[in-house]
Design a protein around this motif. Sequence first.
Motif, PDB file in Angstrom:
ATOM      1  N   MET A   1      39.269  43.588  32.455  1.00 23.36           N
ATOM      2  CA  MET A   1      38.003  43.035  32.942  1.00 23.36           C
ATOM      3  C   MET A   1      36.857  43.519  32.062  1.00 23.36           C
ATOM      4  N   THR A   2      35.966  42.631  31.669  1.00 24.05           N
ATOM      5  CA  THR A   2      34.912  42.984  30.744  1.00 24.05           C
ATOM      6  C   THR A   2      33.696  43.496  31.478  1.00 24.05           C
ATOM      7  N   GLU A   3      32.806  44.080  30.735  1.00 25.20           N
ATOM      8  CA  GLU A   3      31.644  44.703  31.348  1.00 25.20           C
ATOM      9  C   GLU A   3      30.658  43.704  31.935  1.00 25.20           C
ATOM     10  N   ASN A   4      30.780  42.408  31.567  1.00 23.45           N
ATOM     11  CA  ASN A   4      29.883  41.435  32.192  1.00 23.45           C
ATOM     12  C   ASN A   4      30.459  40.895  33.498  1.00 23.45           C
ATOM     13  N   HIS A   5      31.588  41.527  33.952  1.00 20.59           N
ATOM     14  CA  HIS A   5      32.150  41.239  35.269  1.00 20.59           C
ATOM     15  C   HIS A   5      32.577  39.780  35.418  1.00 20.59           C
ATOM     16  N   THR A   6      33.141  39.202  34.344  1.00 22.21           N
ATOM     17  CA  THR A   6      33.750  37.896  34.508  1.00 22.21           C
ATOM     18  C   THR A   6      34.876  38.016  35.522  1.00 22.21           C
ATOM     19  N   LEU A   7      35.137  36.920  36.226  1.00 17.02           N
ATOM     20  CA  LEU A   7      36.101  36.965  37.307  1.00 17.02           C
ATOM     21  C   LEU A   7      37.518  36.973  36.747  1.00 17.02           C
ATOM     22  N   ALA A   8      38.083  38.143  36.632  1.00 17.23           N
ATOM     23  CA  ALA A   8      39.453  38.300  36.174  1.00 17.23           C
ATOM     24  C   ALA A   8      40.040  39.537  36.829  1.00 17.23           C
ATOM     25  N   VAL A   9      41.307  39.464  37.149  1.00 19.10           N
ATOM     26  CA  VAL A   9      41.976  40.635  37.707  1.00 19.10           C
ATOM     27  C   VAL A   9      42.432  41.531  36.563  1.00 19.10           C
ATOM     28  N   PRO A  10      42.754  42.789  36.845  1.00 22.40           N
ATOM     29  CA  PRO A  10      43.311  43.636  35.792  1.00 22.40           C
ATOM     30  C   PRO A  10      44.587  43.016  35.229  1.00 22.40           C
ATOM     31  N   ALA A  11      44.846  43.252  33.956  1.00 22.70           N
ATOM     32  CA  ALA A  11      46.002  42.641  33.303  1.00 22.70           C
ATOM     33  C   ALA A  11      47.321  43.194  33.831  1.00 22.70           C
ATOM     34  N   VAL A  12      47.319  44.469  34.202  1.00 23.13           N
ATOM     35  CA  VAL A  12      48.543  45.124  34.669  1.00 23.13           C
ATOM     36  C   VAL A  12      48.239  45.799  35.996  1.00 23.13           C
ATOM     37  N   VAL A  13      48.950  45.375  37.035  1.00 21.75           N
ATOM     38  CA  VAL A  13      48.684  45.840  38.398  1.00 21.75           C
ATOM     39  C   VAL A  13      49.967  46.412  38.995  1.00 21.75           C
ATOM     40  N   GLY A  14      49.827  47.496  39.724  1.00 26.56           N
ATOM     41  CA  GLY A  14      50.953  48.065  40.453  1.00 26.56           C
ATOM     42  C   GLY A  14      50.752  47.913  41.942  1.00 26.56           C
ATOM     43  N   VAL A  15      51.845  47.757  42.672  1.00 27.97           N
ATOM     44  CA  VAL A  15      51.810  47.717  44.134  1.00 27.97           C
ATOM     45  C   VAL A  15      52.866  48.695  44.633  1.00 27.97           C
ATOM     46  N   LEU A  16      52.449  49.658  45.415  1.00 25.43           N
ATOM     47  CA  LEU A  16      53.380  50.626  45.977  1.00 25.43           C
ATOM     48  C   LEU A  16      53.788  50.162  47.368  1.00 25.43           C
ATOM     49  N   GLY A  17      55.027  49.712  47.488  1.00 25.03           N
ATOM     50  CA  GLY A  17      55.530  49.180  48.746  1.00 25.03           C
ATOM     51  C   GLY A  17      55.654  47.675  48.675  1.00 25.03           C
ATOM     52  N   GLY A  18      56.861  47.177  48.891  1.00 28.44           N
ATOM     53  CA  GLY A  18      57.097  45.746  48.764  1.00 28.44           C
ATOM     54  C   GLY A  18      57.435  45.074  50.073  1.00 28.44           C
ATOM     55  N   GLY A  19      56.938  45.610  51.187  1.00 28.97           N
ATOM     56  CA  GLY A  19      57.107  44.965  52.478  1.00 28.97           C
ATOM     57  C   GLY A  19      56.258  43.712  52.559  1.00 28.97           C
ATOM     58  N   ARG A  20      56.025  43.258  53.782  1.00 27.47           N
ATOM     59  CA  ARG A  20      55.300  41.994  53.957  1.00 27.47           C
ATOM     60  C   ARG A  20      53.941  42.031  53.285  1.00 27.47           C
ATOM     61  N   MET A  21      53.182  43.108  53.492  1.00 27.58           N
ATOM     62  CA  MET A  21      51.851  43.179  52.898  1.00 27.58           C
ATOM     63  C   MET A  21      51.913  43.413  51.398  1.00 27.58           C
ATOM     64  N   GLY A  22      52.740  44.360  50.966  1.00 30.08           N
ATOM     65  CA  GLY A  22      52.841  44.635  49.535  1.00 30.08           C
ATOM     66  C   GLY A  22      53.303  43.430  48.745  1.00 30.08           C
ATOM     67  N   ALA A  23      54.281  42.702  49.298  1.00 33.93           N
ATOM     68  CA  ALA A  23      54.764  41.500  48.630  1.00 33.93           C
ATOM     69  C   ALA A  23      53.656  40.457  48.527  1.00 33.93           C
ATOM     70  N   GLY A  24      52.871  40.322  49.584  1.00 31.68           N
ATOM     71  CA  GLY A  24      51.776  39.365  49.559  1.00 31.68           C
ATOM     72  C   GLY A  24      50.711  39.734  48.538  1.00 31.68           C
ATOM     73  N   ILE A  25      50.419  41.021  48.428  1.00 31.03           N
ATOM     74  CA  ILE A  25      49.437  41.478  47.445  1.00 31.03           C
ATOM     75  C   ILE A  25      49.947  41.221  46.028  1.00 31.03           C
ATOM     76  N   ALA A  26      51.229  41.539  45.793  1.00 36.99           N
ATOM     77  CA  ALA A  26      51.821  41.263  44.477  1.00 36.99           C
ATOM     78  C   ALA A  26      51.756  39.776  44.162  1.00 36.99           C
ATOM     79  N   HIS A  27      52.079  38.946  45.125  1.00 35.10           N
ATOM     80  CA  HIS A  27      52.035  37.491  44.968  1.00 35.10           C
ATOM     81  C   HIS A  27      50.640  37.034  44.538  1.00 35.10           C
ATOM     82  N   ALA A  28      49.610  37.566  45.199  1.00 33.74           N
ATOM     83  CA  ALA A  28      48.238  37.153  44.887  1.00 33.74           C
ATOM     84  C   ALA A  28      47.860  37.506  43.455  1.00 33.74           C
ATOM     85  N   PHE A  29      48.218  38.704  43.009  1.00 35.55           N
ATOM     86  CA  PHE A  29      47.871  39.107  41.645  1.00 35.55           C
ATOM     87  C   PHE A  29      48.697  38.349  40.607  1.00 35.55           C
TER      88      PHE A  29
END
Length: 289
Positions: A1-29
Amino acid sequence: MTENHTLAVPAVVGVLGGGRMGAGIAHAFLLAGARVTVVERDEQAGHAARERIERDLARSAERGAENGDLSEWVANLAVSLDHADLAPCELVVEAVPEVWDLKVSALQEVERHLGPTAWLATNTSSLSVDGLAEQLRRPERFCGLHFFNPVPASQLVEVVISRHTGEELTRRSVDWVEALGKTPVVVNDAPGFASSRLGVAIALEAIRMVEEGVASPEDIDNAMVLGYRFPVGPLALTDLVGLDVRLGIAEYLESKLGPRFAPPQLMRDMVDRGELGRKTGQGFFRYDQ
Protein backbone atom coordinates in the motif's frame (compact mmCIF):
# COMPACT_ATOMS: atom_id res chain seq x y z
CA MET A 1 0.00 0.00 0.00
CA THR A 2 1.41 3.39 -0.97
CA GLU A 3 1.65 6.46 1.14
CA ASN A 4 -1.17 8.19 -0.75
CA HIS A 5 -3.50 5.50 0.65
CA THR A 6 -4.76 4.16 -2.65
CA LEU A 7 -7.30 1.45 -2.02
CA ALA A 8 -5.27 -1.74 -2.03
CA VAL A 9 -4.83 -4.55 0.44
CA PRO A 10 -1.37 -5.69 1.53
CA ALA A 11 0.26 -7.94 -1.05
CA VAL A 12 0.93 -10.75 1.43
CA VAL A 13 -1.58 -11.47 4.19
CA GLY A 14 -1.64 -14.10 6.91
CA VAL A 15 -4.67 -15.49 8.72
CA LEU A 16 -4.22 -17.42 11.94
CA GLY A 17 -7.08 -19.91 12.17
CA GLY A 18 -9.01 -21.34 9.26
CA GLY A 19 -12.42 -21.88 10.84
CA ARG A 20 -15.56 -20.20 9.57
CA MET A 21 -14.34 -16.68 10.30
CA GLY A 22 -10.71 -17.21 9.35
CA ALA A 23 -11.70 -18.86 6.08
CA GLY A 24 -14.01 -15.96 5.29
CA ILE A 25 -11.29 -13.41 6.00
CA ALA A 26 -8.84 -15.32 3.78
CA HIS A 27 -11.49 -15.46 1.05
CA ALA A 28 -12.00 -11.69 1.18
CA PHE A 29 -8.29 -10.91 0.86
CA LEU A 30 -7.82 -13.44 -1.94
CA LEU A 31 -10.61 -11.84 -3.97
CA ALA A 32 -8.92 -8.47 -3.44
CA GLY A 33 -5.69 -9.76 -4.99
CA ALA A 34 -3.55 -10.66 -1.98
CA ARG A 35 -1.48 -13.78 -1.52
CA VAL A 36 -2.78 -15.40 1.65
CA THR A 37 -1.25 -17.90 4.07
CA VAL A 38 -3.60 -19.57 6.55
CA VAL A 39 -2.02 -21.25 9.57
CA GLU A 40 -3.90 -24.02 11.33
CA ARG A 41 -3.17 -26.23 14.34
CA ASP A 42 -2.98 -29.65 12.64
CA GLU A 43 -3.32 -31.40 9.29
CA GLN A 44 -7.01 -32.19 9.69
CA ALA A 45 -7.88 -28.57 10.50
CA GLY A 46 -5.63 -27.36 7.66
CA HIS A 47 -7.33 -29.66 5.17
CA ALA A 48 -10.76 -28.49 6.33
CA ALA A 49 -9.69 -24.85 6.04
CA ARG A 50 -8.47 -25.31 2.46
CA GLU A 51 -11.69 -27.07 1.46
CA ARG A 52 -13.79 -24.34 3.07
CA ILE A 53 -11.91 -21.50 1.36
CA GLU A 54 -11.78 -23.15 -2.06
CA ARG A 55 -15.51 -23.88 -1.88
CA ASP A 56 -16.23 -20.20 -1.17
CA LEU A 57 -13.87 -19.13 -3.95
CA ALA A 58 -15.68 -21.42 -6.40
CA ARG A 59 -18.99 -19.83 -5.42
CA SER A 60 -17.52 -16.39 -6.01
CA ALA A 61 -16.31 -17.48 -9.44
CA GLU A 62 -19.79 -18.81 -10.27
CA ARG A 63 -21.26 -15.44 -9.32
CA GLY A 64 -18.84 -13.70 -11.65
CA ALA A 65 -16.68 -11.95 -9.07
CA GLU A 66 -14.20 -9.52 -10.58
CA ASN A 67 -10.46 -9.08 -9.95
CA GLY A 68 -9.22 -12.49 -10.99
CA ASP A 69 -10.43 -16.01 -11.55
CA LEU A 70 -10.65 -19.21 -9.54
CA SER A 71 -7.30 -20.64 -10.65
CA GLU A 72 -5.52 -17.41 -9.72
CA TRP A 73 -7.17 -17.20 -6.31
CA VAL A 74 -6.41 -20.83 -5.49
CA ALA A 75 -2.79 -20.37 -6.60
CA ASN A 76 -2.48 -17.44 -4.18
CA LEU A 77 -3.66 -19.55 -1.20
CA ALA A 78 -1.26 -21.44 1.06
CA VAL A 79 -2.23 -23.44 4.14
CA SER A 80 0.44 -24.19 6.73
CA LEU A 81 0.91 -25.64 10.20
CA ASP A 82 4.00 -23.52 10.89
CA HIS A 83 3.79 -19.99 12.32
CA ALA A 84 7.16 -19.25 10.74
CA ASP A 85 5.45 -19.22 7.34
CA LEU A 86 3.79 -15.96 8.38
CA ALA A 87 7.17 -14.19 8.43
CA PRO A 88 6.82 -12.60 4.94
CA CYS A 89 3.34 -11.23 5.68
CA GLU A 90 2.68 -7.50 5.71
CA LEU A 91 -0.52 -8.06 7.72
CA VAL A 92 -1.67 -10.99 9.86
CA VAL A 93 -5.26 -11.27 11.12
CA GLU A 94 -5.75 -13.57 14.11
CA ALA A 95 -9.02 -15.52 14.05
CA VAL A 96 -8.76 -18.13 16.81
CA PRO A 97 -11.63 -18.83 19.29
CA GLU A 98 -12.73 -16.18 21.78
CA VAL A 99 -10.62 -17.40 24.70
CA TRP A 100 -8.39 -14.81 26.32
CA ASP A 101 -5.35 -16.98 27.04
CA LEU A 102 -5.56 -18.56 23.59
CA LYS A 103 -5.75 -15.14 21.92
CA VAL A 104 -2.76 -13.83 23.87
CA SER A 105 -0.54 -16.84 23.22
CA ALA A 106 -1.52 -16.91 19.54
CA LEU A 107 -0.80 -13.22 19.01
CA GLN A 108 2.51 -13.38 20.86
CA GLU A 109 3.60 -16.39 18.79
CA VAL A 110 2.69 -14.63 15.53
CA GLU A 111 4.41 -11.40 16.54
CA ARG A 112 7.59 -13.35 17.29
CA HIS A 113 7.83 -14.33 13.61
CA LEU A 114 6.87 -10.99 12.02
CA GLY A 115 9.21 -8.32 10.78
CA PRO A 116 9.30 -4.90 12.46
CA THR A 117 7.17 -3.25 9.75
CA ALA A 118 4.38 -5.85 9.73
CA TRP A 119 0.89 -5.13 11.02
CA LEU A 120 -1.11 -7.39 13.32
CA ALA A 121 -4.87 -7.47 13.92
CA THR A 122 -7.35 -9.49 15.94
CA ASN A 123 -10.80 -10.52 14.77
CA THR A 124 -12.12 -10.62 18.33
CA SER A 125 -15.81 -9.74 18.61
CA SER A 126 -15.71 -8.58 22.24
CA LEU A 127 -12.37 -9.01 24.04
CA SER A 128 -10.38 -5.94 25.01
CA VAL A 129 -8.12 -4.78 22.20
CA ASP A 130 -6.36 -2.53 24.72
CA GLY A 131 -5.66 -5.54 26.91
CA LEU A 132 -4.42 -7.66 24.01
CA ALA A 133 -2.21 -4.83 22.76
CA GLU A 134 -0.53 -4.62 26.16
CA GLN A 135 0.63 -8.24 25.80
CA LEU A 136 2.58 -7.40 22.62
CA ARG A 137 6.01 -5.92 21.94
CA ARG A 138 4.72 -3.51 19.27
CA PRO A 139 1.24 -2.49 20.40
CA GLU A 140 1.23 0.54 18.10
CA ARG A 141 1.13 -1.86 15.12
CA PHE A 142 -1.91 -3.74 16.43
CA CYS A 143 -5.66 -3.14 16.14
CA GLY A 144 -8.96 -4.97 15.87
CA LEU A 145 -10.49 -5.90 12.52
CA HIS A 146 -13.86 -7.35 13.49
CA PHE A 147 -15.33 -9.12 10.48
CA PHE A 148 -18.90 -10.44 10.52
CA ASN A 149 -20.30 -13.86 9.77
CA PRO A 150 -20.67 -14.83 6.98
CA VAL A 151 -17.70 -12.76 5.83
CA PRO A 152 -18.31 -13.05 2.05
CA ALA A 153 -21.83 -11.60 2.35
CA SER A 154 -21.28 -9.12 5.16
CA GLN A 155 -20.63 -5.49 4.22
CA LEU A 156 -19.33 -4.33 7.62
CA VAL A 157 -15.96 -4.46 9.36
CA GLU A 158 -15.38 -2.77 12.70
CA VAL A 159 -11.94 -1.18 12.92
CA VAL A 160 -11.26 -1.24 16.66
CA ILE A 161 -8.66 1.23 17.86
CA SER A 162 -6.82 0.67 21.12
CA ARG A 163 -5.19 3.50 23.01
CA HIS A 164 -1.88 2.18 21.66
CA THR A 165 -2.82 1.94 17.96
CA GLY A 166 -0.83 4.31 15.78
CA GLU A 167 -2.55 6.79 13.47
CA GLU A 168 -0.95 5.22 10.40
CA LEU A 169 -2.49 1.83 11.16
CA THR A 170 -5.90 3.42 11.68
CA ARG A 171 -5.72 5.06 8.25
CA ARG A 172 -4.45 1.91 6.59
CA SER A 173 -7.09 -0.28 8.20
CA VAL A 174 -9.88 1.90 6.85
CA ASP A 175 -8.33 1.73 3.38
CA TRP A 176 -7.89 -2.05 3.56
CA VAL A 177 -11.53 -2.57 4.50
CA GLU A 178 -12.70 -0.35 1.65
CA ALA A 179 -10.38 -2.21 -0.74
CA LEU A 180 -12.14 -5.43 0.31
CA GLY A 181 -15.39 -3.86 -0.88
CA LYS A 182 -16.72 -3.49 2.64
CA THR A 183 -17.61 -0.54 4.85
CA PRO A 184 -15.41 0.32 7.84
CA VAL A 185 -16.83 1.56 11.12
CA VAL A 186 -14.13 2.97 13.40
CA VAL A 187 -14.71 2.49 17.13
CA ASN A 188 -12.57 2.99 20.20
CA ASP A 189 -11.95 -0.09 22.31
CA ALA A 190 -14.80 -0.75 24.73
CA PRO A 191 -16.47 -3.98 25.92
CA GLY A 192 -18.33 -5.45 22.95
CA PHE A 193 -17.35 -2.47 20.75
CA ALA A 194 -20.46 -1.11 19.03
CA SER A 195 -21.89 -4.07 17.12
CA SER A 196 -21.49 -6.95 19.58
CA ARG A 197 -22.70 -4.85 22.49
CA LEU A 198 -25.90 -3.79 20.76
CA GLY A 199 -26.45 -7.09 18.95
CA VAL A 200 -26.02 -9.21 22.06
CA ALA A 201 -28.27 -6.89 24.11
CA ILE A 202 -31.11 -7.38 21.60
CA ALA A 203 -30.49 -11.13 21.37
CA LEU A 204 -30.50 -11.59 25.15
CA GLU A 205 -33.81 -9.77 25.47
CA ALA A 206 -35.29 -11.88 22.67
CA ILE A 207 -34.17 -15.05 24.47
CA ARG A 208 -35.74 -13.80 27.72
CA MET A 209 -38.98 -13.27 25.83
CA VAL A 210 -38.93 -16.89 24.65
CA GLU A 211 -38.09 -18.00 28.18
CA GLU A 212 -41.03 -16.02 29.61
CA GLY A 213 -43.46 -17.27 26.96
CA VAL A 214 -44.07 -13.80 25.52
CA ALA A 215 -44.09 -15.15 21.95
CA SER A 216 -42.64 -17.91 19.80
CA PRO A 217 -39.15 -17.56 18.30
CA GLU A 218 -40.74 -17.23 14.86
CA ASP A 219 -43.02 -14.38 15.93
CA ILE A 220 -40.28 -12.54 17.81
CA ASP A 221 -38.01 -12.65 14.77
CA ASN A 222 -40.82 -11.67 12.42
CA ALA A 223 -41.60 -8.66 14.60
CA MET A 224 -38.04 -7.36 14.15
CA VAL A 225 -37.71 -8.27 10.47
CA LEU A 226 -41.07 -6.89 9.38
CA GLY A 227 -41.50 -4.13 11.94
CA TYR A 228 -37.95 -2.81 12.20
CA ARG A 229 -36.51 -4.04 8.88
CA PHE A 230 -33.83 -6.20 10.47
CA PRO A 231 -32.35 -8.36 7.68
CA VAL A 232 -32.54 -11.37 10.00
CA GLY A 233 -34.22 -11.83 13.37
CA PRO A 234 -32.15 -11.77 16.60
CA LEU A 235 -32.84 -15.44 17.34
CA ALA A 236 -32.00 -16.67 13.85
CA LEU A 237 -28.84 -14.56 14.00
CA THR A 238 -27.96 -16.13 17.35
CA ASP A 239 -28.33 -19.55 15.70
CA LEU A 240 -26.02 -18.42 12.90
CA VAL A 241 -23.34 -17.03 15.24
CA GLY A 242 -23.67 -20.00 17.63
CA LEU A 243 -25.30 -19.99 21.06
CA ASP A 244 -22.01 -21.04 22.64
CA VAL A 245 -20.20 -18.10 21.04
CA ARG A 246 -22.87 -15.62 22.11
CA LEU A 247 -22.95 -17.10 25.62
CA GLY A 248 -19.22 -16.48 25.95
CA ILE A 249 -19.62 -12.89 24.74
CA ALA A 250 -22.54 -12.30 27.11
CA GLU A 251 -20.56 -13.64 30.08
CA TYR A 252 -17.66 -11.36 29.20
CA LEU A 253 -19.93 -8.32 28.85
CA GLU A 254 -21.62 -9.16 32.14
CA SER A 255 -18.22 -9.20 33.85
CA LYS A 256 -17.40 -5.77 32.41
CA LEU A 257 -20.74 -3.96 32.17
CA GLY A 258 -22.92 -5.55 34.82
CA PRO A 259 -26.01 -7.75 35.18
CA ARG A 260 -27.92 -6.30 32.24
CA PHE A 261 -25.84 -8.68 30.10
CA ALA A 262 -26.44 -11.74 32.31
CA PRO A 263 -27.24 -14.71 30.03
CA PRO A 264 -30.78 -16.12 30.45
CA GLN A 265 -31.01 -19.61 31.92
CA LEU A 266 -32.64 -20.82 28.70
CA MET A 267 -29.49 -19.91 26.80
CA ARG A 268 -27.30 -21.84 29.25
CA ASP A 269 -29.61 -24.84 29.10
CA MET A 270 -29.57 -24.93 25.30
CA VAL A 271 -25.77 -24.77 25.24
CA ASP A 272 -25.59 -27.58 27.81
CA ARG A 273 -27.85 -29.69 25.57
CA GLY A 274 -25.66 -29.01 22.54
CA GLU A 275 -28.32 -26.93 20.80
CA LEU A 276 -25.86 -24.41 19.41
CA GLY A 277 -27.69 -23.30 16.27
CA ARG A 278 -26.90 -23.94 12.63
CA LYS A 279 -23.67 -25.81 13.28
CA THR A 280 -25.49 -28.52 15.27
CA GLY A 281 -28.76 -28.41 13.31
CA GLN A 282 -30.80 -27.21 16.28
CA GLY A 283 -31.03 -23.89 18.06
CA PHE A 284 -34.09 -21.69 18.33
CA PHE A 285 -34.90 -23.14 14.90
CA ARG A 286 -34.16 -26.53 13.29
CA TYR A 287 -31.81 -26.76 10.32
CA ASP A 288 -31.23 -29.39 7.68
CA GLN A 289 -27.55 -30.33 7.80
